[in-house]
Design an enzyme around this catalytic site. Structure first.
Site, PDB file in Angstrom:
ATOM      1  CB  SER A  85     -14.679 -36.426  55.415  1.00 59.05           C
ATOM      2  OG  SER A  85     -15.710 -36.529  55.327  1.00 59.05           O
ATOM      3  CG  HIS A 112     -16.702 -41.327  54.048  1.00 57.49           C
ATOM      4  ND1 HIS A 112     -16.091 -41.581  55.306  1.00 57.49           N
ATOM      5  CD2 HIS A 112     -16.960 -39.811  53.986  1.00 57.49           C
ATOM      6  CE1 HIS A 112     -16.042 -40.442  56.073  1.00 57.49           C
ATOM      7  NE2 HIS A 112     -16.557 -39.741  55.254  1.00 57.49           N
ATOM      8  CD  GLU A 127     -14.923 -44.622  55.913  1.00 57.29           C
ATOM      9  OE1 GLU A 127     -14.630 -45.811  56.820  1.00 57.29           O
ATOM     10  OE2 GLU A 127     -16.245 -44.094  55.983  1.00 57.29           O
TER      11      GLU A 127
END
Lengths: 315, 315
Positions: free
Chosen positions: A158, A200, A227
């Site tokens: 992330s 994401h 993800e």
């Protein structure tokens, strides 16, 4: 260069070995640098395909893995979670690379931890929080030394993935359609020098945001990582997609946009963008001798070359 | 050909004018065919930019507009809604093209309504419901005659936009990432012969679905139209984007995919896809004399040529 040499000397002085022995040890363990850029929400409970692969790339269960959780608002909580996962994956030597403030990021303790690591794992959170702590510190330089000279495997999930690139997508709105200056760019750790990483990606519909920043920096390659999906970059060799989703490469280098003609937050026109959708399980070599290279269209060969190109050592 | 000639004769016989006068009248009013493909949810209450433009392209307030609402589950309700909007936009002669069943679609009444129209407006709903009613009927042929020979302006929103193309995206799952055979293709009305139109495009994140069908038909251009946005296609001349969002052209004609190597619903690899994002307010000419043409990258010129190419007269 001087600073980095100084850093090496200092790192060496702090080690258990005398300088020449330490340099020899570094050279002996020198491997190709690898990056594992994870799009967030990687499986930590079931098969853990990505984290398992990360451990393998660090050198297996005996690897020294250091978890850098400074991007998170709860660095200790995040560290404890990863400590457990890495332990379950058989790693006996994992530790928290707990950087408290920029002064601490300049400390010999932190530098030494980094230079000793086989793997650095950067957690999610806010990429700017991490950069505010390490920018222009000894820790920053040590990370580059570890990656470039020691072949330390640097993984990030992330925000930890976004931060791997030099031109870093800082948090920003993710409009459905690209807008001028929809998201801010900032400087990241810079292990990838010619690409901008977003995460994401398909889950949060971030193509519009990635296109927005490419209009601003059409010389960069956009890398959108889903993800529970990772892009493994082996410096000079290949890229590979691991996990459940896909990696979307957005190449705007032949793009024509109206960026210069419109105001901030106006809708962008973007013509001639090239997109490659790379599903998990695929590996793309940058070497002309490889089968996967020969079946790649020239535009993808070119994009992969850009991703695996060794960026400069920063610091 | 015979059938269409028969149709013309029948349509003429039913008209008020004798055949030769009718043919003359047709020729006199012959205009370039225009399509208005709307991505659904067009504004019907405020500025009504798209519907206003549609009326203009039909010839203004005096145009005879026929509303084909057979795709809807509530054809009468939909007609009443559009009747009001068109009346508010000053149209004095709008009527419901109320096709009840395939027998009715073969009736002289329906054919005559179509051949007399300056504009046909196709509502949303289920594109297959409409095609089941009109496929291979006289109404289908009359629609082509009206569009190709009389320059009738054909507009369609949502399902009514999807149905404009020959290869029609029938309803299907919209996976985030493209999968083999994620959505079914069926035959549509065929006014656009080399493109596949999808709607509610960025709002419903349908890039994955459009890519899925392009893997199956890489010879086609994918056209993703946002809500409250229309692609106006002037046959042989230009395309223009009207409304609030954008039109995404996805060109997979130089695509490399693994479609032939994987099973149905497996994840697709798609390399070398070209994307053009065309925001509302832009017009793209297919004519080399036009300024907009000269500033277009060659790949877009090529895509626009495909969109404005006159498809064959079907029926």
């Amino acid at each position: 260069m001087f600073k980095r040499r100084e850093l090496m000397l200092r790192g060496a002085a702090l080690g258990l070995l005398p300088l020449h022995a330490r340099a020899q040890a570094l050279a002996a363990t020198r491997r190709v640098g690898r990056l594992v850029a994870i799009g967030g929400a990687e499986d930590r409970l079931q098969d853990r395909v990505i984290l398992r692969r990360y451990v393998e790339l660090c050198g297996g269960p005996r690897a020294r893995i250091r978890v850098l959780s400074a991007a998170s608002g709860d660095p200790r909580g995040v560290w404890l979670a990863y400590q457990q996962v890495f332990a379950e994956l058989g790693v006996s030597d994992s530790a928290h690379l707990d950087i408290i403030d920029p002064t601490h990021a300049n400390s010999a303790e932190v530098v030494d931890q980094i230079l000793d690591a086989d793997g650095i794992f950067i957690s999610g959170g806010d990429q700017r929080r991490l950069m505010d702590l390490v920018w222009e510190t000894e820790a920053f330089r040590a990370l580059h030394t570890a990656f470039h000279l020691r072949g330390c495997c640097v993984g990030g999930t992330s925000a930890g993935a976004a931060v791997l690139s030099r031109h870093m997508l800082a948090q920003g709105a993710a409009p459905r359609l690209p807008e001028k200056e929809a998201a801010e760019l900032d400087l990241g750790l810079g292990f990838v020098s010619k690409a901008i990483i977003d995460q994401h990606f398909s889950e949060r519909g971030r193509l519009g945001r990635l296109l927005s920043v490419l209009a601003q920096r059409p010389d960069m390659l956009g890398v959108g990582i889903d993800e529970d999906t990772a892009l493994v970059i082996e410096r000079g060799l290949s890229v590979e997609v691991v996990g459940q989703g896909a990696v979307t490469l957005v190449d705007g280098r032949q793009l024509r946009s109206n960026f210069d003609d419109i105001d901030s937050h106006e809708r962008l026109e973007m013509l001639n963008v090239r997109v490659h959708l790379l599903p998990a399980g695929r590996r793309y070599s940058a070497s002309s001798g490889d089968y996967s290279f020969r079946r790649m269209p020239p535009s993808l060969r070119d994009a992969v070359s850009l991703l695996v190109a060794p960026g400069p050592i920063r610091g």
